[in-house]
Design an enzyme around this catalytic site. Structure first.
Site, PDB file in Angstrom:
ATOM      1  N   PRO A  28       0.615  -1.115  -0.034  1.00  0.00           N
ATOM      2  CG  PRO A  28      -0.640  -1.383   1.789  1.00  0.00           C
ATOM      3  CD  PRO A  28       0.713  -2.091   1.131  1.00  0.00           C
ATOM      4  CE  LYS A  29       2.414   7.716  -3.369  1.00  0.00           C
ATOM      5  NZ  LYS A  29       2.339   8.404  -2.156  1.00  0.00           N
ATOM      6  CD1 TRP A  30       2.121   2.430   3.760  1.00  0.00           C
ATOM      7  CD2 TRP A  30       0.503   2.710   5.138  1.00  0.00           C
ATOM      8  NE1 TRP A  30       1.787   1.225   4.195  1.00  0.00           N
ATOM      9  CE2 TRP A  30       0.766   1.308   5.241  1.00  0.00           C
ATOM     10  CE3 TRP A  30      -0.451   3.317   5.795  1.00  0.00           C
ATOM     11  CZ2 TRP A  30       0.030   0.603   5.833  1.00  0.00           C
ATOM     12  CZ3 TRP A  30      -1.370   2.296   6.516  1.00  0.00           C
ATOM     13  CH2 TRP A  30      -0.969   1.096   6.364  1.00  0.00           C
TER      14      TRP A  30
END
Length: 355
Positions: A28-30
């Site tokens: 995931p891209k935080w």
């Protein structure tokens, strides 16, 4: 500190791509502050993307690092504020954590506590791991933090493309903004755009280099002028943002006054204009309305804003960009054209003749 890698270390970067690339490892891209955490015994340093320490702003993260990370370690990750009540990441609350007053820092640490999400292991003990392939660093990271407790987390990862696609569709509802894809054998390469990022929208971090006043009043911002650095390091005018509520226009006007400068001290000065550089001074009257004044107030190019845009036309945004958020964690010099998504070219004639 006496670590295999000592601060500051520039993080490895990602370049936007249009679709999820196959055969990689996906995370995931935080939506937070990119941070490399260094721990050497009782010493902890939280490095930022611009290499300036953020340690003093996040005492609760320092405490969590001391309680959860190995004695001597360097880990790449993201400092986030997770609002579990609203089921989203709160970037605005995270921005407010950067405050000069120690009393305010302490209060915010209690009111909007931050977490650390780990996603790469750069050093452990006396060993520099940056030349190892990513899949090996990932295995070692999971093992090193297998007993870690909140607010320290290890990011989810998968090598299954279908799972990655599902994450891309589902995780947006929790405030995440896409995926990161890394090659299995990727070594850690500081300040290199060797990862891929897949986002739900196009955004760019731009330098705010000036403003035009609003037609309704001289103390209201009409639009902010945006710039990006080209391959020579020259700040190029790329467009504007201008959709703000009236109250915000007045607040921005007051907020930006300390940055007002002269054209002689500005990248878009008359000398650059005479040399043919692309600057807003080339057209200080509207080509559509000869009576409309398009002159602007120059600002010291020190603030960075993230904007949404649809696509580029040459070196500029095709349409007026939209304000996304301020980026106090970014240095103006890092706002380059390299960050932009490069759409695949398509033959216009083929489009026109298609049925």
């Amino acid at each position: 500190m006496q670590l295999p890698l000592n601060p500051p270390v520039k993080p490895m970067l990602a370049k936007p791509v249009a679709d999820i690339p196959p055969g990689q490892i996906y995370e995931p891209k935080w939506d937070g502050f990119r941070s490399i955490v260094f721990r050497d015994g009782d010493e902890v340093e939280i490095g930022s993307r611009n290499e300036k320490p953020m340690t003093r702003y996040f005492p609760e993260v320092v405490e969590a690092v001391l309680g959860n990370l190995p004695e001597r370690v360097v880990i790449d990750g993201e400092v986030i504020v997770a609002d579990t009540g609203r089921n989203t990441l709160d970037f605005e609350a995270l921005q407010q954590r950067i405050h000069p007053a120690a009393s305010r820092v302490k209060l915010l640490a209690e009111q909007t506590p931050a977490s650390f999400v780990a996603f790469d292991l750069l050093a452990l003990g006396d060993e520099d791991l940056t030349e190892l392939p990513f899949h090996k660093r990932r295995e070692m990271l999971v093992k090193a933090l297998e007993n870690a407790k909140p607010p320290v987390y290890v990011t989810p990862a998968t090598d299954d493309l279908d799972t990655a696609r599902r994450w891309f569709a589902e995780f947006e509802g929790a405030g995440l903004d896409g995926l990161i894809a890394k090659g299995r054998d990727l070594t850690y390469q500081p300040d290199k755009r060797v990862m891929s990022k897949i986002k739900h929208k196009r955004t760019a971090d731009c330098v705010v280099a000036g403003y035009r006043v609003h037609k309704s009043a001289e103390n209201r911002i009409g639009s902010l002028l945006l710039g990006l650095h080209d391959e020579r390091g020259v700040l190029v005018s790329v467009g504007v943002i201008g959709s703000f509520p009236m109250k915000v226009r007045e607040e921005l006007f007051a907020e930006l006054q300390p940055l007002v400068t002269t054209f002689e001290d500005h990248p878009w000065n008359w000398a650059a204009h005479e040399q043919g550089e692309r600057t807003p001074r080339k057209n200080e009257v509207s080509r559509w309305n000869a009576g409309k004044d398009l002159s602007f107030v120059p600002l010291r190019p020190e603030r960075v804003v993230e904007v949404r845009y649809d696509y580029m036309e040459g070196v500029r945004f095709r349409h007026t960009a939209q304000f996304e958020r301020w980026r106090p964690d970014r240095e103006p010099s890092t706002c380059t054209y390299e960050q932009l998504e490069r759409p695949v070219r398509f033959d216009l004639a083929e489009v026109l003749t298609s049925r």
